[in-house]
Every structure is written in C-alpha cells, then in structure tokens.
Scaffold this motif. Sequence first.
Motif, PDB file in Angstrom:
ATOM      1  N   ALA A  69       0.813  -1.220   0.084  1.00 48.73           N
ATOM      2  CA  ALA A  69      -0.037   0.048  -0.184  1.00 48.73           C
ATOM      3  C   ALA A  69       1.070   1.214  -0.063  1.00 48.73           C
ATOM      4  CB  ALA A  69      -0.809  -0.007   1.064  1.00 48.73           C
ATOM      5  N   GLN A  70       1.974   1.042   0.917  1.00 46.22           N
ATOM      6  CA  GLN A  70       2.885   2.530   0.738  1.00 46.22           C
ATOM      7  C   GLN A  70       3.513   2.629  -0.638  1.00 46.22           C
ATOM      8  OE1 GLN A  70       6.445   1.624   2.950  1.00 46.22           O
ATOM      9  NE2 GLN A  70       6.390   3.434   3.998  1.00 46.22           N
ATOM     10  N   ARG A  71       4.118   1.539  -1.179  1.00 50.52           N
ATOM     11  CA  ARG A  71       4.594   1.810  -2.590  1.00 50.52           C
ATOM     12  C   ARG A  71       3.536   2.381  -3.644  1.00 50.52           C
ATOM     13  NH1 ARG A  71       7.166  -3.758  -4.032  1.00 50.52           N
ATOM     14  NH2 ARG A  71       7.106  -2.991  -6.217  1.00 50.52           N
ATOM     15  N   ILE A  72       2.165   1.864  -3.444  1.00 49.70           N
ATOM     16  CA  ILE A  72       1.029   2.468  -4.472  1.00 49.70           C
ATOM     17  C   ILE A  72       0.975   3.834  -4.157  1.00 49.70           C
ATOM     18  CG2 ILE A  72      -1.473   2.324  -5.053  1.00 49.70           C
ATOM     19  CD1 ILE A  72      -1.099  -0.850  -4.598  1.00 49.70           C
ATOM     20  N   ALA A  73       0.941   4.512  -2.666  1.00 49.53           N
ATOM     21  CA  ALA A  73       0.771   5.669  -2.141  1.00 49.53           C
ATOM     22  C   ALA A  73       1.799   6.707  -2.974  1.00 49.53           C
ATOM     23  CB  ALA A  73       0.538   5.746  -0.701  1.00 49.53           C
ATOM     24  N   GLY A  74       2.914   6.095  -2.760  1.00 47.60           N
ATOM     25  CA  GLY A  74       4.112   6.679  -3.239  1.00 47.60           C
ATOM     26  C   GLY A  74       3.978   6.992  -4.843  1.00 47.60           C
ATOM     27  N   ALA A  75       3.549   6.133  -5.346  1.00 47.55           N
ATOM     28  CA  ALA A  75       3.129   6.332  -7.001  1.00 47.55           C
ATOM     29  C   ALA A  75       2.231   7.118  -7.306  1.00 47.55           C
ATOM     30  CB  ALA A  75       2.979   4.739  -7.550  1.00 47.55           C
ATOM     31  N   MET A  76       1.421   7.432  -6.283  1.00 45.73           N
ATOM     32  CA  MET A  76       0.039   8.486  -6.697  1.00 45.73           C
ATOM     33  C   MET A  76       0.852   9.766  -6.793  1.00 45.73           C
ATOM     34  SD  MET A  76      -2.677   6.907  -6.670  1.00 45.73           S
ATOM     35  CE  MET A  76      -3.215   5.208  -6.494  1.00 45.73           C
ATOM     36  N   GLU A  77       2.168  10.238  -6.013  1.00 52.50           N
ATOM     37  CA  GLU A  77       2.680  11.182  -6.004  1.00 52.50           C
ATOM     38  C   GLU A  77       3.959  11.290  -7.240  1.00 52.50           C
ATOM     39  OE1 GLU A  77       4.252  12.592  -2.391  1.00 52.50           O
ATOM     40  OE2 GLU A  77       2.624  11.550  -1.261  1.00 52.50           O
ATOM     41  N   SER A  78       4.572  10.221  -7.407  1.00 51.38           N
ATOM     42  CA  SER A  78       5.646  10.128  -8.275  1.00 51.38           C
ATOM     43  C   SER A  78       5.266  10.119  -9.670  1.00 51.38           C
ATOM     44  CB  SER A  78       6.926   9.110  -7.828  1.00 51.38           C
ATOM     45  OG  SER A  78       6.362   7.813  -7.963  1.00 51.38           O
ATOM     46  N   VAL A  79       4.156   9.472 -10.181  1.00 51.73           N
ATOM     47  CA  VAL A  79       3.593   8.981 -11.249  1.00 51.73           C
ATOM     48  C   VAL A  79       2.470   9.867 -11.838  1.00 51.73           C
ATOM     49  CG1 VAL A  79       2.850   7.245 -12.768  1.00 51.73           C
ATOM     50  CG2 VAL A  79       4.545   6.738 -11.201  1.00 51.73           C
ATOM     51  N   LEU A  80       1.615  10.192 -10.800  1.00 50.35           N
ATOM     52  CA  LEU A  80       0.139  10.950 -11.190  1.00 50.35           C
ATOM     53  C   LEU A  80       0.555  12.261 -11.060  1.00 50.35           C
ATOM     54  CD1 LEU A  80      -2.681   8.453 -10.230  1.00 50.35           C
ATOM     55  CD2 LEU A  80      -1.376   8.600 -12.427  1.00 50.35           C
ATOM     56  N   GLY A  81       1.559  12.497  -9.992  1.00 52.38           N
ATOM     57  CA  GLY A  81       1.709  13.978  -9.867  1.00 52.38           C
ATOM     58  C   GLY A  81       0.730  14.480  -8.516  1.00 52.38           C
ATOM     59  N   ALA A  82       0.035  13.799  -7.966  1.00 48.77           N
ATOM     60  CA  ALA A  82      -0.829  13.889  -6.869  1.00 48.77           C
ATOM     61  C   ALA A  82       0.036  14.709  -5.830  1.00 48.77           C
ATOM     62  CB  ALA A  82      -1.478  12.757  -6.377  1.00 48.77           C
ATOM     63  N   ALA A  83      -0.595  15.654  -4.944  1.00 50.06           N
ATOM     64  CA  ALA A  83      -0.066  16.091  -3.927  1.00 50.06           C
ATOM     65  C   ALA A  83       0.165  15.084  -2.657  1.00 50.06           C
ATOM     66  CB  ALA A  83      -0.673  17.359  -3.446  1.00 50.06           C
ATOM     67  N   GLY A  84      -0.701  14.031  -2.727  1.00 49.20           N
ATOM     68  CA  GLY A  84      -0.677  13.108  -1.505  1.00 49.20           C
ATOM     69  C   GLY A  84      -1.653  11.980  -1.761  1.00 49.20           C
ATOM     70  N   SER A  85      -2.188  11.492  -0.986  1.00 45.85           N
ATOM     71  CA  SER A  85      -3.121  10.258  -1.256  1.00 45.85           C
ATOM     72  C   SER A  85      -3.787  10.011   0.091  1.00 45.85           C
ATOM     73  CB  SER A  85      -2.343   8.828  -1.472  1.00 45.85           C
ATOM     74  OG  SER A  85      -1.429   8.575  -0.210  1.00 45.85           O
ATOM     75  N   PHE A  86      -4.969   9.341  -0.110  1.00 51.73           N
ATOM     76  CA  PHE A  86      -6.031   9.036   1.132  1.00 51.73           C
ATOM     77  C   PHE A  86      -5.965   7.364   0.979  1.00 51.73           C
ATOM     78  CE2 PHE A  86     -10.352   7.961   1.885  1.00 51.73           C
ATOM     79  CZ  PHE A  86     -10.443   8.075   3.202  1.00 51.73           C
ATOM     80  N   VAL A  87      -5.577   6.790   2.182  1.00 51.59           N
ATOM     81  CA  VAL A  87      -5.493   5.490   2.311  1.00 51.59           C
ATOM     82  C   VAL A  87      -6.553   5.002   3.204  1.00 51.59           C
ATOM     83  CG1 VAL A  87      -3.982   3.454   2.775  1.00 51.59           C
ATOM     84  CG2 VAL A  87      -2.874   5.194   1.756  1.00 51.59           C
ATOM     85  N   ALA A  88      -7.315   4.281   2.702  1.00 49.44           N
ATOM     86  CA  ALA A  88      -8.610   3.808   3.561  1.00 49.44           C
ATOM     87  C   ALA A  88      -8.958   2.339   3.551  1.00 49.44           C
ATOM     88  CB  ALA A  88      -9.745   4.574   3.438  1.00 49.44           C
ATOM     89  N   MET A  89      -9.790   1.826   4.752  1.00 48.71           N
ATOM     90  CA  MET A  89     -10.180   0.217   4.609  1.00 48.71           C
ATOM     91  C   MET A  89     -11.264   0.215   5.431  1.00 48.71           C
ATOM     92  SD  MET A  89      -8.312  -3.079   6.122  1.00 48.71           S
ATOM     93  CE  MET A  89      -6.683  -2.821   5.454  1.00 48.71           C
ATOM     94  N   ASN A  90     -12.431  -0.419   4.878  1.00 47.69           N
ATOM     95  CA  ASN A  90     -13.608  -0.632   5.699  1.00 47.69           C
ATOM     96  C   ASN A  90     -13.701  -2.096   5.930  1.00 47.69           C
ATOM     97  OD1 ASN A  90     -15.134   1.843   5.454  1.00 47.69           O
ATOM     98  ND2 ASN A  90     -15.328   1.459   3.198  1.00 47.69           N
ATOM     99  N   ASN A  91     -14.015  -2.335   7.222  1.00 48.16           N
ATOM    100  CA  ASN A  91     -14.351  -3.896   7.684  1.00 48.16           C
ATOM    101  C   ASN A  91     -15.748  -3.994   7.977  1.00 48.16           C
ATOM    102  OD1 ASN A  91     -11.695  -5.126   8.139  1.00 48.16           O
ATOM    103  ND2 ASN A  91     -11.033  -3.266   9.126  1.00 48.16           N
ATOM    104  N   ARG A  92     -16.140  -4.817   7.336  1.00 46.84           N
ATOM    105  CA  ARG A  92     -17.681  -5.133   7.170  1.00 46.84           C
ATOM    106  C   ARG A  92     -18.695  -3.855   7.073  1.00 46.84           C
ATOM    107  NH1 ARG A  92     -15.788  -8.185  11.618  1.00 46.84           N
ATOM    108  NH2 ARG A  92     -15.642 -10.330  11.177  1.00 46.84           N
ATOM    109  N   VAL A  93     -18.661  -2.894   7.751  1.00 46.77           N
ATOM    110  CA  VAL A  93     -19.671  -1.554   7.554  1.00 46.77           C
ATOM    111  C   VAL A  93     -19.096  -1.033   6.332  1.00 46.77           C
ATOM    112  CG1 VAL A  93     -20.694   0.401   8.290  1.00 46.77           C
ATOM    113  CG2 VAL A  93     -20.575  -1.637  10.097  1.00 46.77           C
ATOM    114  N   SER A  94     -19.649  -0.771   5.346  1.00 43.12           N
ATOM    115  CA  SER A  94     -19.358  -0.073   4.157  1.00 43.12           C
ATOM    116  C   SER A  94     -18.368  -0.822   3.114  1.00 43.12           C
ATOM    117  CB  SER A  94     -19.037   1.298   4.518  1.00 43.12           C
ATOM    118  OG  SER A  94     -20.120   2.162   4.972  1.00 43.12           O
ATOM    119  N   GLN A  95     -18.389  -1.909   3.610  1.00 42.68           N
ATOM    120  CA  GLN A  95     -17.084  -2.995   2.910  1.00 42.68           C
ATOM    121  C   GLN A  95     -18.140  -3.403   1.811  1.00 42.68           C
ATOM    122  OE1 GLN A  95     -15.478  -5.834   5.175  1.00 42.68           O
ATOM    123  NE2 GLN A  95     -13.728  -6.362   3.485  1.00 42.68           N
ATOM    124  N   SER A  96     -18.065  -3.057   0.380  1.00 47.98           N
ATOM    125  CA  SER A  96     -18.898  -3.266  -0.528  1.00 47.98           C
ATOM    126  C   SER A  96     -18.736  -4.479  -1.188  1.00 47.98           C
ATOM    127  CB  SER A  96     -18.920  -2.180  -1.877  1.00 47.98           C
ATOM    128  OG  SER A  96     -17.447  -2.099  -2.359  1.00 47.98           O
TER     129      SER A  96
END
Length: 142
Positions: A69-96
């Motif tokens: 997940a950390q590697r993907i978050a880094g790619a959001m910035e280095s490859v996509l030019g994003a200023a940062g990222s939002f990293v989130a996980m649901n457990n059961r509730v709202s877990q589609s």
Amino acid sequence: MGGVGQGCVFCEIVEGERGAHLVMDMPDVVAFLDTRPLFKGHTLLVPRVHYETLMDLPGEFLGPFFERAQRIAGAMESVLGAAGSFVAMNNRVSQSVPHLHVHVVPRNRKDGLRGFFWPRQKYESDEEAADYAARLSAEVGG
C-alpha cells in the motif's frame, strides 16, 4: 479462513476470471483500478488469498501487505503528480465487497473531497473519553 471466496468479485480478478486494469501483480497481492474511482488512479489493493476483514489477515502478512500500500501511495505522487493520497479500509460496515481491500486514492488540495464522509461527534466529557480509551487499551494491551 483464507482461501478463495465463492462468488467473490475480487477473487475472480485475482484468478484472472474477471478483467481489471492491474496496477500490481505480485505473489501475495494484486492491485487494480477501482471501476468507480473517486479520482483517476484510485487503486484497490487486495491479498491474493481471500480474507474478509483486517482481523482475518495473518499477523505476519500485515507488514508486507501495508508495504505494498505504501508503494502504491508513493506512486500516486511520483507518477500521477498527486500532492498526496488517501489510504482507507472498511471492515464489514461499508465494505462493498467482502474481501479485504485497501483504497489508495490520489489527492490534491481543493480536489473537492472533504475529509471523512460522515459527521463528527464529541464525547460528553473527559471522563467519557477516558472510559472509551481505558476499555480499548485493556483489550489491545496498550
């Protein structure tokens, strides 16, 4: 509890039975673009083995899983030019999809996404907050 989930959309992607735009394909995880992204590049990271929630994930896999997940978050910035990222996980509730997955979403200032998607609450008092902290601490050994 791990294995292949019957009728699980994410297991079908992992097994190559359902198409997806792959971002990462490793022996332990698969990451792919969300079909309904918050922003372009929104990626879902899943373990290859079917685990429903974070509590089901074996402890020895936590570090390697979140390193991915950390590697993907880094790619959001280095490859996509994003200023940062939002990293989130649901457990059961709202877990589609009932297969453990982490959302990694590229973020930029003033992108329209406002913090969390639910109203905040307040504790009635410091005593109530202390009670919640004490009960949770007793369970997690902290």
